[in-house]
Write a protein that holds these residues in place. Structure first.
Motif, PDB file in Angstrom:
ATOM      1  N   TYR A 591       0.812  -1.206   0.043  1.00  0.00           N
ATOM      2  CA  TYR A 591       0.039  -0.039  -0.089  1.00  0.00           C
ATOM      3  C   TYR A 591       0.911   1.444   0.091  1.00  0.00           C
ATOM      4  O   TYR A 591       0.491   2.136  -0.689  1.00  0.00           O
ATOM      5  CB  TYR A 591      -1.096   0.005   1.111  1.00  0.00           C
ATOM      6  N   ARG A 592       1.879   1.300   0.985  1.00  0.00           N
ATOM      7  CA  ARG A 592       2.629   2.232   1.074  1.00  0.00           C
ATOM      8  C   ARG A 592       3.484   2.890  -0.576  1.00  0.00           C
ATOM      9  O   ARG A 592       3.565   3.738  -0.874  1.00  0.00           O
ATOM     10  CB  ARG A 592       3.789   2.349   2.009  1.00  0.00           C
ATOM     11  N   ALA A 593       4.052   1.612  -0.958  1.00  0.00           N
ATOM     12  CA  ALA A 593       4.724   1.660  -2.392  1.00  0.00           C
ATOM     13  C   ALA A 593       3.955   2.459  -3.276  1.00  0.00           C
ATOM     14  O   ALA A 593       4.209   3.390  -4.095  1.00  0.00           O
ATOM     15  CB  ALA A 593       5.132   0.427  -2.739  1.00  0.00           C
ATOM     16  N   ARG A 594       2.699   2.011  -3.302  1.00  0.00           N
ATOM     17  CA  ARG A 594       1.462   2.355  -4.534  1.00  0.00           C
ATOM     18  C   ARG A 594       1.141   3.751  -4.308  1.00  0.00           C
ATOM     19  O   ARG A 594       0.929   4.501  -5.139  1.00  0.00           O
ATOM     20  CB  ARG A 594       0.560   1.567  -4.430  1.00  0.00           C
ATOM     21  N   PHE A 595       1.009   3.799  -3.002  1.00  0.00           N
ATOM     22  CA  PHE A 595       0.561   5.352  -2.547  1.00  0.00           C
ATOM     23  C   PHE A 595       1.955   6.432  -2.878  1.00  0.00           C
ATOM     24  O   PHE A 595       1.453   7.532  -3.400  1.00  0.00           O
ATOM     25  CB  PHE A 595       0.410   5.416  -0.986  1.00  0.00           C
ATOM     26  N   THR A 596       3.170   6.031  -2.405  1.00  0.00           N
ATOM     27  CA  THR A 596       4.125   6.886  -2.823  1.00  0.00           C
ATOM     28  C   THR A 596       4.246   6.984  -4.021  1.00  0.00           C
ATOM     29  O   THR A 596       4.495   8.395  -4.547  1.00  0.00           O
ATOM     30  CB  THR A 596       5.436   6.111  -2.307  1.00  0.00           C
ATOM     31  N   GLU A 597       3.964   6.234  -5.092  1.00  0.00           N
ATOM     32  CA  GLU A 597       4.009   6.230  -6.474  1.00  0.00           C
ATOM     33  C   GLU A 597       3.164   7.115  -6.915  1.00  0.00           C
ATOM     34  O   GLU A 597       3.119   8.062  -7.871  1.00  0.00           O
ATOM     35  CB  GLU A 597       3.821   4.671  -7.189  1.00  0.00           C
ATOM     36  N   LEU A 598       1.766   6.979  -6.404  1.00  0.00           N
ATOM     37  CA  LEU A 598       0.491   8.235  -6.522  1.00  0.00           C
ATOM     38  C   LEU A 598       1.145   9.488  -6.326  1.00  0.00           C
ATOM     39  O   LEU A 598       0.593  10.338  -7.255  1.00  0.00           O
ATOM     40  CB  LEU A 598      -0.675   7.681  -6.069  1.00  0.00           C
ATOM     41  N   VAL A 599       1.499   9.807  -5.333  1.00  0.00           N
ATOM     42  CA  VAL A 599       2.088  11.196  -4.880  1.00  0.00           C
ATOM     43  C   VAL A 599       2.941  11.804  -5.847  1.00  0.00           C
ATOM     44  O   VAL A 599       2.839  12.794  -6.395  1.00  0.00           O
ATOM     45  CB  VAL A 599       2.506  11.034  -3.585  1.00  0.00           C
ATOM     46  N   ALA A 600       4.031  11.035  -6.219  1.00  0.00           N
ATOM     47  CA  ALA A 600       4.973  11.215  -7.170  1.00  0.00           C
ATOM     48  C   ALA A 600       4.232  11.386  -8.790  1.00  0.00           C
ATOM     49  O   ALA A 600       4.524  12.489  -9.203  1.00  0.00           O
ATOM     50  CB  ALA A 600       6.009  10.035  -7.602  1.00  0.00           C
ATOM     51  N   GLU A 602       1.154  12.184  -9.220  1.00  0.00           N
ATOM     52  CA  GLU A 602       0.395  13.695  -9.265  1.00  0.00           C
ATOM     53  C   GLU A 602       1.121  14.850  -9.257  1.00  0.00           C
ATOM     54  O   GLU A 602       0.731  15.778  -9.720  1.00  0.00           O
ATOM     55  CB  GLU A 602      -0.775  13.639  -7.961  1.00  0.00           C
ATOM     56  N   GLN A 603       2.400  14.733  -8.617  1.00  0.00           N
ATOM     57  CA  GLN A 603       3.350  15.754  -8.571  1.00  0.00           C
ATOM     58  C   GLN A 603       3.810  16.317  -9.837  1.00  0.00           C
ATOM     59  O   GLN A 603       3.908  17.317 -10.353  1.00  0.00           O
ATOM     60  CB  GLN A 603       4.420  15.686  -7.582  1.00  0.00           C
ATOM     61  N   HIS A 604       4.102  14.987 -10.662  1.00  0.00           N
ATOM     62  CA  HIS A 604       4.504  15.188 -12.030  1.00  0.00           C
ATOM     63  C   HIS A 604       3.229  15.721 -12.918  1.00  0.00           C
ATOM     64  O   HIS A 604       3.695  16.524 -13.923  1.00  0.00           O
ATOM     65  CB  HIS A 604       5.086  13.842 -12.742  1.00  0.00           C
ATOM     66  N   SER A 605       2.383  15.379 -12.753  1.00  0.00           N
ATOM     67  CA  SER A 605       1.078  15.724 -13.380  1.00  0.00           C
ATOM     68  C   SER A 605       1.052  17.198 -13.253  1.00  0.00           C
ATOM     69  O   SER A 605       0.643  17.822 -14.260  1.00  0.00           O
ATOM     70  CB  SER A 605      -0.317  14.960 -13.031  1.00  0.00           C
ATOM     71  N   ARG A 606       0.994  17.931 -12.109  1.00  0.00           N
ATOM     72  CA  ARG A 606       0.768  19.165 -12.037  1.00  0.00           C
ATOM     73  C   ARG A 606       2.040  19.923 -12.684  1.00  0.00           C
ATOM     74  O   ARG A 606       1.674  20.958 -13.185  1.00  0.00           O
ATOM     75  CB  ARG A 606       1.008  19.625 -10.354  1.00  0.00           C
ATOM     76  N   ALA A 607       3.105  19.388 -12.412  1.00  0.00           N
ATOM     77  CA  ALA A 607       4.163  20.106 -13.505  1.00  0.00           C
ATOM     78  C   ALA A 607       3.770  20.251 -14.890  1.00  0.00           C
ATOM     79  O   ALA A 607       4.058  21.176 -15.620  1.00  0.00           O
ATOM     80  CB  ALA A 607       5.480  19.229 -13.010  1.00  0.00           C
ATOM     81  N   LEU A 608       3.482  18.935 -15.422  1.00  0.00           N
ATOM     82  CA  LEU A 608       3.227  18.895 -16.718  1.00  0.00           C
ATOM     83  C   LEU A 608       1.989  19.678 -17.329  1.00  0.00           C
ATOM     84  O   LEU A 608       1.867  20.332 -18.224  1.00  0.00           O
ATOM     85  CB  LEU A 608       2.829  17.312 -17.237  1.00  0.00           C
ATOM     86  N   LYS A 609       0.893  19.928 -16.371  1.00  0.00           N
ATOM     87  CA  LYS A 609      -0.025  20.679 -16.521  1.00  0.00           C
ATOM     88  C   LYS A 609       0.098  22.230 -16.924  1.00  0.00           C
ATOM     89  O   LYS A 609      -0.261  22.972 -17.336  1.00  0.00           O
ATOM     90  CB  LYS A 609      -1.064  20.486 -15.513  1.00  0.00           C
ATOM     91  N   GLU A 610       1.224  22.398 -15.994  1.00  0.00           N
ATOM     92  CA  GLU A 610       1.817  24.211 -16.171  1.00  0.00           C
ATOM     93  C   GLU A 610       2.489  24.281 -17.329  1.00  0.00           C
ATOM     94  O   GLU A 610       1.945  25.229 -18.165  1.00  0.00           O
ATOM     95  CB  GLU A 610       2.702  24.228 -14.941  1.00  0.00           C
ATOM     96  N   LYS A 611       3.178  23.444 -17.825  1.00  0.00           N
ATOM     97  CA  LYS A 611       3.780  23.308 -19.282  1.00  0.00           C
ATOM     98  C   LYS A 611       2.696  23.309 -20.367  1.00  0.00           C
ATOM     99  O   LYS A 611       3.089  24.017 -21.286  1.00  0.00           O
ATOM    100  CB  LYS A 611       4.639  22.105 -19.537  1.00  0.00           C
ATOM    101  N   ALA A 612       1.639  22.553 -19.848  1.00  0.00           N
ATOM    102  CA  ALA A 612       0.526  22.256 -21.082  1.00  0.00           C
ATOM    103  C   ALA A 612      -0.273  23.111 -21.181  1.00  0.00           C
ATOM    104  O   ALA A 612      -1.394  23.536 -21.787  1.00  0.00           O
ATOM    105  CB  ALA A 612      -0.095  20.688 -20.911  1.00  0.00           C
TER     106      ALA A 612
END
Length: 616
Positions: A591-600, A602-612
């Motif tokens: 669970y912790r591994a998948r949750f950590t992946e999700l946070v990363a 979504e963080q990447h997604s926010r950065a890409l949304k700014e570029k896009a």
């Protein structure tokens, strides 16, 4: 021809110095399509809506209708049925470039020197020979024939007129001295075997006109009988050869093509002297068939020059003698009328004179007036058909309506139907509703079920639009795309054909290794795994990007950010779904591994949304 293969840098120079716009423009009328592209009717298949697209900036072409595409060399290969080397040699001659060859390479065998080029060269040599013979004492009858029809020496030279001498093998001996073999002369249709087994000239004691293709190459001859003791036909043409296909050839097309495209008009006459007379009288769009009736292949040639589409109203004007044979030919032309979108007309001299006779009798203005007094072909066809029936009898009126209703039903411009139905009713002497019913029934009987249009390459959804846009940038502007594009691999592409093209770009060295132009496009195409992907590359090369103005680095980053976002959103959804199925107590580590992946993610997604930020 020197031995060895052509140097790669010379092939690249030929490609660079040969404009696809100029080369294709000799075969097709090209119109501005926006985004730096030009469009026209494809020369490789019959179509009514322009699908043939030329990219001036990248020097490539692609047809969205038949899927053919390539660079300027590929175009010449396909249009003239040449090998790659033959096409390079032709373009080099056109551009005034001297080709160098790799020393020590294998010397090409004689047949590989280019059959078409050899046959054209033989025709050029023959035309020069015949033109010289026209000035000799033995050609007096030929010169008198031209003079009697109003053509002086300058006119004869302009059209390359010549004379075939009486000797049996004078041309054969001349061509042998020029280095042409017996097989080449026979294949070209310039000579034929005699009963004795020796080779003799095909044309003797005749006035000759060189017949050229649309690019201006001499590909055959038309020969007119001059002497009463000549037991051959009045006109003798070159037989079917690898160069000369009479159903495709229009005499005068090389001189008329630019004016046909410029004026949006083509005038169809019946003979060589008629073409000469029209051109000299100022009707510069005149052409004629060569030893055959006007047919579908001739229509294809003219449609491409006229840009004969639903959005363009050009004119085809047929000129025929006013006699029975001329009327029959005009009615046959009406049968072909439906192949054109352009309006078709007929011009018939009231004195039953052809354009050559008219010019001689009444001058240049009379020829121009003949064309100006043209009549819609449908009106002429209806009048000529009605003349065959006795309209004073019930039987005659019924038969006339039965014969003419299908003709009215075929009228392309639907706004003209009502008017012609009313006119036909008046001409026959029946009620207009009766004509309308007959026309409607004739139209329904002849209606064809339209073929289903092929579906688009990919559904028009936002993700695939972005994928396509990214590939266009890499194919069209690799220097701009560069490492930024290369950093996003094919796993980000959902559509399999797009994934194949992305992989091909990588196989070609990546966008970082590319330089805009036909060479780069060809490299990507050649790296594709199948024909479908190759066609897609050529399509992407000519399709405008979805951006107002010249794409820049900011636009590239927007596109690639959106490309990654699509895949990222899918991955985020998958991780969230997985988390919902994991017990956080019994499967805490997972669970912790998948949750950590999700946070990363979504963080990447926010950065890409700014570029896009921004729109496509």
């Amino acid at each position: 021809m020197a031995g060895g293969r052509i140097r790669d840098e010379d092939i690249a120079l030929v490609r660079e110095r040969s404009s696809i716009v100029d080369v294709a423009g000799e075969q097709v009328t090209l119109k501005n399509a926006g985004g730096g592209n030009l469009k026209g009717l494809c020369p490789f298949h019959d179509e009514k809506t322009p699908s043939f697209t030329v990219s001036q900036a990248r020097n490539v072409w692609f047809c969205h209708g038949c899927g053919e595409g390539g660079d300027v060399i590929n175009f010449v290969q396909k249009i003239d049925h040449l090998s790659f080397i033959e096409a390079v040699e032709r373009l080099a001659d056109r551009a005034g470039l001297e080709l160098r060859r790799v020393e020590g390479g294998p010397a090409p065998a004689r047949p590989q020197a280019g059959q078409r080029q050899r046959l054209v060269a033989a025709h050029v040599a023959a035309q020069e020979f015949y033109a010289e013979q026209l000035l000799t004492p033995g050609a007096r009858a030929a010169r008198e024939f031209l003079a009697e029809r109003g053509f002086d020496r300058a006119a004869a030279q302009r059209y390359g007129c010549g004379f075939a001498p009486a000797e049996w093998d004078l041309l054969v001996r001349h061509l042998r001295q020029k280095g042409f073999s017996a097989a080449e002369m026979e294949t070209a249709g310039l000579a034929r075997p005699a009963r004795s087994g020796s080779l003799v000239d095909r044309f003797r004691r005749r006035l000759l006109w060189p017949i050229r293709d649309v690019s201006g190459d001499v590909i055959g001859f038309g020969a007119r009988k001059l002497f009463d003791d000549d037991d051959g036909p009045k006109y003798l043409n070159t037989p079917e050869t690898p160069l000369y296909k009479k159903s495709h050839v229009l005499y005068g097309i090389d001189q008329a093509k630019r004016e046909i495209a410029k004026q949006g008009r083509a005038v169809i006459v019946e003979g060589y002297t008629d073409v000469m007379a029209c051109h000299l009288a100022g009707v510069t769009t005149a052409v004629a068939t060569c030893g055959t009736s006007f047919g579908a292949d001739h229509i294809g040639v003219l449609r491409r020059l006229l840009l004969d589409t639903d959005a363009f109203a050009g004119e085809i004007i047929f000129t025929f003698d006013g006699d029975a044979a001329g009327q029959k030919a005009a009615l046959r032309a009406f049968g072909d009328d439906q192949r054109f979108v352009s309006q078709t007309f007929i011009a018939v001299s009231p004195d039953s004179m052809d354009p050559c006779e008219l010019r001689l009798a009444k001058g240049d203005l009379a020829v121009r007036d003949l064309v100006a007094s043209r009549e819609p072909l449908i009106a002429f066809a209806l009048r000529s058909t009605l003349a065959r029936y006795d309209l004073d009898t019930v039987e005659g009126r019924v038969a006339a309506l039965r014969a003419t209703a299908p003709m009215v039903a075929k009228i392309k411009d639907r706004s003209l139907l009502t008017g012609y139905a009313q006119k036909l009713a008046g001409d026959i002497g029946v009620d207009v509703d009766q004509v309308r019913t007959a026309v409607r029934n004739a139209g329904s009987e002849g209606a064809a079920v339209p073929a289903p249009r092929p579906s688009a390459l990919a559904p028009d959804n936002p993700r695939l639009v972005v994928e396509r846009e990214a590939l266009k940038l890499a194919v069209q502007q690799p220097v701009l795309a560069g490492p930024v594009f290369d950093a996003v691999d094919e796993t980000h592409y959902a559509h399999p054909p797009y994934r194949d093209v992305r992989a091909a770009i990588g196989a070609a060295g990546g966008a970082s290794a590319g330089v805009a132009g036909a060479g780069w496009v060809n490299s990507v195409r050649d790296a594709c795994p199948d024909l479908a992907a190759q066609m897609l590359v050529m399509e992407l090369a000519v399709e405008p990007v979805r951006y107002d103005g010249e794409p820049d680095s900011a636009y590239l980053h927007v596109v690639l950010a959106r490309l990654q976002l699509a895949g990222l959103h899918q991955r985020i959804g998958e991780v969230k779904s997985r988390l919902q199925r994991i017990n956080p107590v019994t499967e805490a580590d997972e669970y912790r591994a998948r949750f950590t992946e999700l946070v990363a993610l979504e963080q990447h997604s926010r950065a890409l949304k700014e570029k896009a930020a921004g729109g496509l």
